[in-house]
Design a protein around this motif. Structure first.
Motif, mmCIF file in Angstrom:
data_model
loop_
_atom_site.group_PDB
_atom_site.id
_atom_site.type_symbol
_atom_site.label_atom_id
_atom_site.label_comp_id
_atom_site.label_asym_id
_atom_site.label_seq_id
_atom_site.Cartn_x
_atom_site.Cartn_y
_atom_site.Cartn_z
ATOM 1 N N ARG A 199 0.835 -1.211 0.000
ATOM 2 C CA ARG A 199 0.000 0.000 0.000
ATOM 3 C C ARG A 199 0.866 1.255 0.000
ATOM 4 O O ARG A 199 0.620 2.192 -0.751
ATOM 5 N N ASP A 200 1.912 1.256 0.814
ATOM 6 C CA ASP A 200 2.805 2.415 0.895
ATOM 7 C C ASP A 200 3.586 2.606 -0.403
ATOM 8 O O ASP A 200 3.795 3.736 -0.844
ATOM 9 N N ILE A 201 4.014 1.500 -0.989
ATOM 10 C CA ILE A 201 4.739 1.586 -2.256
ATOM 11 C C ILE A 201 3.820 2.120 -3.348
ATOM 12 O O ILE A 201 4.223 2.981 -4.147
ATOM 13 N N LYS A 202 2.577 1.648 -3.368
ATOM 14 C CA LYS A 202 1.596 2.138 -4.357
ATOM 15 C C LYS A 202 1.351 3.638 -4.160
ATOM 16 O O LYS A 202 1.345 4.402 -5.130
ATOM 17 N N ASN A 203 1.167 4.058 -2.912
ATOM 18 C CA ASN A 203 0.953 5.484 -2.633
ATOM 19 C C ASN A 203 2.178 6.312 -3.003
ATOM 20 O O ASN A 203 2.059 7.408 -3.547
ATOM 21 N N ALA A 204 3.374 5.783 -2.709
ATOM 22 C CA ALA A 204 4.614 6.497 -3.050
ATOM 23 C C ALA A 204 4.762 6.618 -4.562
ATOM 24 O O ALA A 204 5.163 7.670 -5.065
ATOM 25 N N ASN A 205 4.413 5.572 -5.291
ATOM 26 C CA ASN A 205 4.486 5.622 -6.751
ATOM 27 C C ASN A 205 3.515 6.661 -7.314
ATOM 28 O O ASN A 205 3.841 7.349 -8.282
#
Length: 141
Positions: A16-22
């Motif tokens: 989820r954090d990686i998706k939001n960061a992307n």
């Protein structure tokens, strides 16, 4: 070396954090592109029409607002440790910008340096932020 690579590749962050960061990274890239295009067009004299200038500014501001809202969402979804990393990186970027800009202003007033190009200040803030993220992830992982 592995710890450094893990910090760069955001290893250990939830999907989820990686998706939001992307999402934040994509919107930041779009914002930079709108800044570059608008600056280029203005420099070439292509934004002399009030309508063209308004369109360029509105697009840039809308993408910027979307980027900020996406970053805010990203921050609220993070765990406490990663939020601490982000806060440290933001503090570093703001501090470096304030100290650099104020020091440059003194030198500029003393006629030692030419007027500050704001693109350099934005780049300095971005690089400081990246260093802060990298440093924070190495310290907490």
């Amino acid at each position: 070396m592995k710890k450094a690579l893990d910090a760069i590749c955001v290893k250990g962050l939830p999907k989820r954090d990686i998706k939001n960061a992307n999402r934040v990274n994509l919107l930041t890239l779009l914002w930079v592109i709108t800044l570059m295009i608008s600056t280029y067009l203005a420099g070439e004299g292509m934004l002399t029409s009030p309508i063209a200038l308004t369109i360029a500014i509105v697009i840039h501001v809308i993408v910027g607002i979307a980027m900020l809202l996406s970053y805010k969402h990203f921050l609220t979804q993070l765990d406490e440790m990663e939020r601490k990393v982000q806060l440290g990186a933001l503090a570093l970027a703001v501090g470096v910008a304030i100290i650099s800009f104020s020091s440059y202003s003194i030198l500029e007033e003393a006629t030692t340096l030419p007027p500050l190009n704001t693109a350099y200040l934005i780049a300095l803030m971005a690089l400081s932020y990246i260093v802060g993220i990298f440093k924070g992830r190495l310290a907490y992982r």
